[in-house]
Design a protein around this motif. Sequence first.
Motif, short mmCIF file in Angstrom:
data_model
loop_
_atom_site.label_atom_id
_atom_site.label_comp_id
_atom_site.label_asym_id
_atom_site.label_seq_id
_atom_site.Cartn_x
_atom_site.Cartn_y
_atom_site.Cartn_z
N SER A 30 8.14 0.06 35.31
CA SER A 30 9.55 -0.13 34.97
C SER A 30 10.22 1.24 34.81
O SER A 30 9.65 2.15 34.21
N GLY A 31 11.43 1.39 35.36
CA GLY A 31 12.16 2.65 35.27
C GLY A 31 11.79 3.66 36.33
O GLY A 31 12.36 4.75 36.37
N VAL A 32 10.84 3.32 37.20
CA VAL A 32 10.34 4.23 38.24
C VAL A 32 10.75 3.69 39.61
O VAL A 32 10.79 2.48 39.83
N THR A 33 11.05 4.60 40.55
CA THR A 33 11.43 4.22 41.91
C THR A 33 10.36 4.68 42.89
O THR A 33 9.97 5.85 42.88
N LEU A 34 9.91 3.77 43.75
CA LEU A 34 9.06 4.10 44.89
C LEU A 34 9.94 4.03 46.13
O LEU A 34 10.54 2.98 46.42
N THR A 35 10.03 5.14 46.84
CA THR A 35 10.79 5.21 48.10
C THR A 35 9.80 5.37 49.24
O THR A 35 8.92 6.24 49.18
N ILE A 36 9.94 4.53 50.25
CA ILE A 36 9.05 4.59 51.41
C ILE A 36 9.92 4.90 52.63
O ILE A 36 10.82 4.14 52.98
N LEU A 37 9.63 6.04 53.27
CA LEU A 37 10.49 6.53 54.35
C LEU A 37 10.04 6.04 55.72
O LEU A 37 8.93 5.54 55.90
#
Length: 190
Positions: A30-37
């Motif tokens: 929670s509160g964390v972002t995973l970005t997948i490019l």
Amino acid sequence: MIGSSTILSDTVWTAANSPYLITGDVTVQSGVTLTILEGVEVLFLANTDDQVAGDEPYDSELIVNGTLNVAGSEVNPVVFTSSNREPLTGDWGGIRINNNGASFDYATIEYSAYGIYVNSLSQALAISRSIIQHNGNYGLRNKGYGSNGTVHITDSQIINNNGTGIYSYDSSVALNIVGNIISGNQAYGI
């Protein structure tokens, strides 16, 4: 290779480090972002969960308690699939969104047990120009009891899933479904 783990800080997965081989449940805190490019391939080791937990205790899952941003491109989509050379539906668990939002642009989600499962939604789930195919009971399932988010699905294909293409339990979540191909699903389209 990524075993059962929790992502504790904002993280970016890149094509340079692809493929990502998942062997257990990976949770975005929670509160964390995973970005997948763009160009990333996320392979789930077929019929394996080194944690033996989650909705599918014998299959690896991506569990999102924070935020997930999948940013593929037309030429280089992001692919979530089985590690098998000849994949089968249900080889891996699926992508579970718990409460927060997620976005998928030019993504392919295939051969999982449940596709994308929205457990609750306080923000928006946006799926655009993506393919959800050959998954188990659902392509996309929204359980979202009492949530107030919105599901946007545009210009995507929800095809050839073993159950219902798009299923929503909760009328409090607004569904905005525009310009999609929804066909070949073995139960219902929507």
